[in-house]
Design a protein around this motif. Structure first.
Motif, PDB file in Angstrom:
ATOM      1  N   ARG A 112      -5.210 -31.647 -30.412  1.00 46.31           N
ATOM      2  CA  ARG A 112      -5.776 -31.368 -29.080  1.00 46.31           C
ATOM      3  C   ARG A 112      -7.059 -30.544 -29.170  1.00 46.31           C
ATOM      4  NH1 ARG A 112       0.036 -29.901 -26.190  1.00 46.31           N
ATOM      5  NH2 ARG A 112       0.667 -32.074 -25.801  1.00 46.31           N
ATOM      6  N   LEU A 119      -5.035 -27.998 -23.107  1.00 46.69           N
ATOM      7  CA  LEU A 119      -5.279 -28.283 -24.520  1.00 46.69           C
ATOM      8  C   LEU A 119      -5.202 -27.045 -25.399  1.00 46.69           C
ATOM      9  CD1 LEU A 119      -8.295 -30.789 -24.272  1.00 46.69           C
ATOM     10  CD2 LEU A 119      -5.887 -31.327 -24.673  1.00 46.69           C
ATOM     11  N   MET A 136      -5.610 -36.160 -27.501  1.00 47.14           N
ATOM     12  CA  MET A 136      -5.126 -35.138 -26.574  1.00 47.14           C
ATOM     13  C   MET A 136      -3.600 -35.084 -26.520  1.00 47.14           C
ATOM     14  SD  MET A 136      -8.083 -35.741 -23.662  1.00 47.14           S
ATOM     15  CE  MET A 136      -7.415 -34.634 -22.426  1.00 47.14           C
TER      16      MET A 136
END
Length: 491
Positions: free
Chosen positions: A286, A422, A487
């Protein structure tokens, strides 16, 4: 019951919200009034002629100085957040920051030339670093995490930002350009003083919200840690001052140094997070996905934050500011963006609600924001064609700001949200600081870039920057699927 809920639940004195929200609303309104009011006239005061009561500095240097000031403000927020978390607490940080900001504007209001400018900017940078990141924390502390009023409370709070940003250029710009530059800076000082009065009068309504540092330094270590930090800061300042005095490092060299630091700081942050053993493999993926988003944000702010530098200079010398028979001051141009936000933001909120699960993924939103900000600069490129002595219609700036504001709404609120999603658990707070460093990096690079602007090369300047932003936006849109996979489940 927690202290936070004790503050928020029984109070419905400000549009159904905790009483403390009104205090923070008006404090932020006046702080933003002072910030944007000063910034609206700073470049003009630096580069206009001494016959106009200004300093008559080289225009390229003046625009570069304003840009590096903006970068420094956002870099100082990292230190301000740390001081609030470990030493002062949010409430004290906000007050002390406001005092420093007011003193900075007072220094600018004094007719002492360049010395007043440098003193004022340093004080405002330090003060904003304490106030800006922490006042939002105090707002959040008025509510329980589950309080349904929380989001609408922040919406009301951010309306104060835009109201202050709208009024500031009109008041400070008019006073500065029509009467005396120092009177305009003085109005900014009065604005911050009013914010402090409001804050002190209503501080009891804040209750325990961010009153104490959440992770205070142990009593036995506090003096030692703060002493080391002070020694490093004083040593660094002394070294730079010595180089300046010896003629090794001039004012332009200091700007270059800060520009370099604005880029190296986020690079260091990313390196630490990626290599840390406390970052899990999923979190590492991420963080890697966050890197192109950060670069896109830095590019966006590089263009957007030129409102107070190149766009201000363009409005000053290339735009006919007569509208409906009224002769507007060039500084008034900087009131357009807050108005656009107030008008356009509800439309974007409605759009995202209607799209629901069909919304573009975050990398695509970032790509679209770059396409829009690039397009806004291409509009200025078209407006900048032809004889530099011929002024163009004010409508070009209206169109430019409309397109640019749409880009801002595609990136700014989305960026805050995706940063929280994130961020590695071990670096949650620091990653929020990293998001604000994107603005610092953009303005830091911008401090170098703006030196290449002149009335004669406006077409090329806006065309090149707009083209680069559009190219990066296209690349981000095309690579959105790959970034989204990295992600790991975050939209």
């Amino acid at each position: 019951m927690s202290a936070t809920s004790a503050v928020s639940t029984p109070q419905r004195d400000f549009f159904g919200h905790p009483r403390g929200l009104s205090t923070l609303f008006f404090t932020e309104l006046w702080e933003r009034f002072s910030y944007y009011g000063m910034k609206a006239i700073l470049a003009y005061y630096l580069y206009r002629s001494t016959a106009e009561g200004a300093l008559g500095l080289d225009k390229s240097f003046a625009l570069s100085l304003v840009a590096i000031y903006g970068a420094s403000v956002y870099m100082s927020g990292v230190a301000g957040g740390w001081l609030a978390d470990r030493v002062l607490g949010g409430q004290r940080a906000v007050f002390h920051g406001g005092v420093l900001i007011m003193l900075g504007h007072v220094a600018l209001a004094l007719p002492i030339g360049v010395a007043g400018v440098y003193t004022g900017l340093v004080l405002i940078v330090l003060g904003t670093g304490l106030l800006k990141p922490n006042i939002s924390t105090v707002v959040g502390g008025l509510y329980d995490r589950q309080d349904p009023r929380r989001d609408s409370g922040f919406t009301i709070f951010y309306m104060g930002i835009n109201l202050g940003g709208f009024l500031a250029p009109l008041v400070c710009g008019f006073l500065g350009e029509e009467y005396d530059w120092h009177l305009g800076f003085g109005a900014a000082a009065v604005g911050m003083a009013l914010g402090l009065v409001v804050y002190r009068a209503g501080v009891r309504g804040l209750g325990d919200s961010a009153a104490a540092p959440p992770r205070p330094l142990p009593a036995g270590e506090r003096g030692r840690v703060l002493g080391r930090i002070a020694a490093v800061v004083v040593g660094a300042v002394a070294a730079v001052a010595l180089l300046v005095v010896l003629g090794v490092l001039g004012a332009e060299g200091v700007i270059n140094l800060i520009s370099l630091l604005s880029v190296l700081l986020p690079v260091g942050y990313f390196a630490v997070m990626v290599r840390s053993p406390r970052t899990t493999p999923v979190e590492r993926s991420r963080v890697i996905a966050y890197i192109p988003l950060f670069v896109a944000a830095a590019m966006f702010w590089l263009l957007f934050e030129q409102s107070a530098t190149v766009i201000a200079a363009f409005a000053d010398t290339r735009v006919d500011t007569t509208v409906l028979g009224l002769s507007l001051k060039p500084s008034f141009v900087q009131s357009i963006n807050p108005v656009m936000i107030i008008v356009v933001a509800p439309l974007f909120a409605l759009l995202w609600s209607r799209l629901a699960g069909r919304q573009p993924v975050t990398p695509r939103k970032f790509g679209y924001s770059l396409l829009l900000v690039g397009l806004s600069f291409l509009l200025l490129m078209v407006a900048g064609q032809g004889d530099p002595a011929v002024r163009v219609s004010f409508l070009w700036l209206i169109a430019m700001y409309l397109v640019m504001t749409c880009g801002e709404l595609m990136l700014s609120p989305v960026g805050l949200s995706v940063t929280t999603k994130l961020a590695p658990r071990a670096f949650a707070s620091q990653t929020m600081g990293l998001w604000f460093l994107a603005t610092a990096a953009g303005q830091g690079v911008g401090a170098i870039v703006v030196r290449y602007y002149s009335d004669e090369n406006a077409e090329a300047y806006f065309g090149v920057l707009g083209g680069v932003a559009i190219a990066l936006g296209v690349a981000l849109v095309l690579g959105a699927r790959s970034i989204h996979r990295l992600m790991r489940g975050v939209d």
